[in-house]
Enzyme design. Structure first.
Site, short mmCIF file in Angstrom:
data_model
loop_
_atom_site.label_atom_id
_atom_site.label_comp_id
_atom_site.label_asym_id
_atom_site.label_seq_id
_atom_site.Cartn_x
_atom_site.Cartn_y
_atom_site.Cartn_z
N ASN A 59 14.31 41.66 68.44
CA ASN A 59 13.28 42.69 68.56
C ASN A 59 11.92 42.00 68.57
OD1 ASN A 59 11.62 44.92 68.39
ND2 ASN A 59 12.14 45.41 66.28
N TRP A 60 11.31 41.96 69.75
CA TRP A 60 10.05 41.25 69.90
C TRP A 60 8.85 42.06 69.39
CZ3 TRP A 60 10.43 38.74 75.48
CH2 TRP A 60 11.52 37.88 75.50
N LYS A 61 9.07 43.30 69.04
CA LYS A 61 8.03 44.17 68.49
C LYS A 61 6.78 44.16 69.39
CE LYS A 61 10.04 43.62 63.94
NZ LYS A 61 9.82 43.58 62.48
N HIS B 183 13.81 52.62 64.17
CA HIS B 183 13.41 51.41 63.45
C HIS B 183 12.48 51.79 62.30
CE1 HIS B 183 11.59 47.53 62.52
NE2 HIS B 183 12.61 46.97 63.14
N GLU C 156 9.87 50.61 61.08
CA GLU C 156 8.42 50.58 61.33
C GLU C 156 7.98 51.87 62.02
OE1 GLU C 156 8.44 45.73 61.62
OE2 GLU C 156 8.31 46.92 63.45
N GLU D 154 18.93 47.80 58.06
CA GLU D 154 17.72 46.98 57.87
C GLU D 154 17.02 47.44 56.60
OE1 GLU D 154 14.95 47.58 61.07
OE2 GLU D 154 14.86 49.71 60.66
N GLY E 201 10.09 41.40 57.55
CA GLY E 201 8.80 40.74 57.65
C GLY E 201 8.22 40.28 56.33
N SER F 251 14.67 39.79 57.98
CA SER F 251 14.36 38.37 57.78
C SER F 251 15.57 37.48 58.04
CB SER F 251 13.80 38.14 56.37
OG SER F 251 12.57 38.82 56.19
N GLY G 114 14.00 39.88 63.95
CA GLY G 114 12.61 40.16 64.24
C GLY G 114 11.83 38.89 64.54
N GLY G 115 11.10 38.39 63.53
CA GLY G 115 10.22 37.25 63.74
C GLY G 115 10.89 36.04 64.34
#
Length: 260
Positions: free
Chosen positions: A9-11, A97, A99, A169, A175, A215, A236-237
């Site tokens: 997920n490049w957000k 998601h 967020e 998640e 994050g 993470s 994610g990151g």
């Protein structure tokens, strides 16, 4: 046996050029044969550009980060329908998601509607569920997850789980550098599978892929993926760095080959 998946997920990161470079590095860096599914979910504005890089690659699929809950065309400025995503070459889409739930006010009901819209469009939704730190510390993890799952059942029916993927998640691990331990992840994944079995049947539950997101990094992926009910990761990151994402994919491939 369920096929493992690693989804990136490049957000809201990257620019057209850097996104194309990242996609190319991932495509070129993955082994020619990998016994898992690999998915990347770039920002919607770059979907077509990334599809151009990936082409018809059997190794990397294209996913979207969101879609409109109303499936038909209409006067909905700024929205993107499932049909539009499918037309762009998208096969999967994230729904719910954390967020979007926390920052953009999405509710369990709106997430359920988006999942239905995805299914109606012929996309595979990846339903995101999970609890906050306060909810975990209040011993409410299972209750929160059930509420999120039940909202989908209410609008899509029990058979929706035969056509979607679930991503657990924990919000407190996204994050933050913190992550659920393998045992903590397994406990919730196992609970989700048992709940789905009770609502549907054991075969659907056994076939349901449940990803862990929170993470995920090269140094913890192998232990997470070795858990019996963890079928891969929503990354994610670490998905924004090709070498890290490829390392995570390789670890998923190793656990798949080992039969775990």
């Amino acid at each position: 046996m369920r096929r493992k998946m690693v989804a990136g997920n490049w957000k809201m990161y990257g620019r057209r050029a850097s996104a194309r470079i990242l996609a190319r590095e991932i495509e070129d860096g993955l082994p020619a044969v990998l016994p898992i599914d690999v998915l990347v979910c770039p920002p919607a504005i770059y979907l077509e550009a990334i599809k151009g890089v990936l082409g018809e690659s059997a190794r990397v699929m294209l996913g979207a980060q969101d879609l409109c809950a109303q499936g038909e065309d209409g006067a909905r400025t700024g929205e993107i329908s499932g049909a539009m995503l499918l037309d762009t070459g998208v096969s999967h889409v994230l729904v719910g998601h954390s967020e979007r739930r926390q920052l953009l006010g999405e509710t369990n009901e709106s997430v359920g509607a988006k999942l239905v819209a995805a299914l109606d469009a012929g996309l595979i939704p990846i339903l995101c569920v999970g609890e906050t730190l306060a909810e975990r510390e209040g011993l409410r993890t299972e209750a929160v997850v059930v509420t999120q799952l039940q909202a989908v059942v209410n609008v899509a029916g029990n058979d929706a789980f035969a056509r979607c993927i679930v991503a657990y998640e924990p919000v407190w691990a996204i994050g933050t550098g913190r992550n659920a331990t393998p045992d903590q992840a397994q406990a919730v994944h196992g609970f989700i599978r048992s709940w789905v079995a009770e609502q549907t049947d054991q075969e659907i539950a056994d076939d349901l892929r449940i990803l862990y997101g929170g993470s995920v990094k090269p140094d913890n992926a192998a232990a997470l993926f070795a858990m019996p009910d963890v079928d891969g990761g929503l990354v994610g990151g670490a998905s924004l760095k090709a070498s890290d994402f490829i390392a995570i994919c390789r670890m998923a491939g190793e656990t798949a080959r080992a039969g775990t």
